[in-house]
Write an enzyme that holds these catalytic residues in place. Sequence first.
Site, PDB file in Angstrom:
ATOM      1  N   LYS A  51       0.754  -1.423   0.141  1.00 54.60           N
ATOM      2  CA  LYS A  51       0.078   0.137   0.029  1.00 54.60           C
ATOM      3  C   LYS A  51       0.922   1.492   0.107  1.00 54.60           C
ATOM      4  O   LYS A  51       0.646   2.063  -0.748  1.00 54.60           O
ATOM      5  CB  LYS A  51      -1.149   0.188   1.317  1.00 54.60           C
ATOM      6  CG  LYS A  51      -2.087  -1.148   1.100  1.00 54.60           C
ATOM      7  CD  LYS A  51      -2.930  -1.008   2.194  1.00 54.60           C
ATOM      8  CE  LYS A  51      -4.162  -1.907   2.500  1.00 54.60           C
ATOM      9  NZ  LYS A  51      -4.591  -1.986   3.748  1.00 54.60           N
ATOM     10  N   ALA A  68      -1.501   0.572   6.804  1.00 52.51           N
ATOM     11  CA  ALA A  68      -1.540  -0.435   7.619  1.00 52.51           C
ATOM     12  C   ALA A  68      -2.653  -1.512   7.156  1.00 52.51           C
ATOM     13  O   ALA A  68      -3.471  -1.103   6.330  1.00 52.51           O
ATOM     14  CB  ALA A  68      -1.990  -0.160   9.259  1.00 52.51           C
ATOM     15  N   ASP A  69      -2.611  -2.737   7.410  1.00 55.19           N
ATOM     16  CA  ASP A  69      -3.475  -3.857   7.073  1.00 55.19           C
ATOM     17  C   ASP A  69      -3.656  -4.923   8.044  1.00 55.19           C
ATOM     18  O   ASP A  69      -2.783  -5.190   8.698  1.00 55.19           O
ATOM     19  CB  ASP A  69      -3.113  -4.419   5.925  1.00 55.19           C
ATOM     20  CG  ASP A  69      -4.164  -5.200   5.042  1.00 55.19           C
ATOM     21  OD1 ASP A  69      -4.731  -4.630   4.197  1.00 55.19           O
ATOM     22  OD2 ASP A  69      -4.086  -6.437   5.442  1.00 55.19           O
ATOM     23  N   THR A  70      -4.715  -5.390   8.659  1.00 56.08           N
ATOM     24  CA  THR A  70      -5.191  -6.113   9.579  1.00 56.08           C
ATOM     25  C   THR A  70      -5.737  -7.434   8.837  1.00 56.08           C
ATOM     26  O   THR A  70      -6.532  -7.240   8.144  1.00 56.08           O
ATOM     27  CB  THR A  70      -5.988  -5.491  10.640  1.00 56.08           C
ATOM     28  OG1 THR A  70      -5.437  -4.343  11.091  1.00 56.08           O
ATOM     29  CG2 THR A  70      -6.298  -6.413  11.565  1.00 56.08           C
ATOM     30  N   GLY A 105      -0.156  -5.477  10.122  1.00 50.75           N
ATOM     31  CA  GLY A 105       1.172  -4.943   9.596  1.00 50.75           C
ATOM     32  C   GLY A 105       1.259  -3.466   9.242  1.00 50.75           C
ATOM     33  O   GLY A 105       0.172  -2.479   8.921  1.00 50.75           O
TER      34      GLY A 105
END
Length: 188
Positions: A51, A68-70, A105
Amino acid sequence: MNLILASGSPRRRQLLTDLGLTYEIRLREVDESFPEHLRRAEIAEYLARHKAEAYRADLGADEVLLTADTIVCLGDDVLNKPADAAEARQMLTRLQGRAHQVYTGVCLLPGDGRAPVVFADETTVHFRTLSEEEIAFYVANYRPFDKAGAYGAQDWLGLVGIDRLEGSYFNVMGLPTHRVWAELQAFL
């Protein structure tokens, strides 16, 4: 440095605001697919970095971008955002009565050419056994289609269904604030 948040998540916005940070929001569509060989934390880190790369060319030298990525993992199965109510019910049925891991992340990408900081945080979430009626009520009333694993820890299901957490509650909400704060000190 000026902080740029590249996320449409209202939870991430609120968490940054609660940290007392000022930031600008920039949004663009980014493909969230990932290589099949990646597992768990690697996926979250890959997606956060991926991203960030979509914004690299637009960053000023005085800016640092936060992406961020969950993801929610039950074993090595990744439970992404459900496509519809049936998939949300299926995910919650799989999660109920069990422990699973939530990985967020994060990528902090400075616009001045320094290397990005990429990390992931892990939290283990223990769900109690839920009834079909509770799952159906939650999906119908809270429509968790924008949430990995089909639930939000801060929502009704989190209030009644989470027995305990091992790790950061805020990580489950979508941003490991303790790590973000510590890492941002190098930039701000």
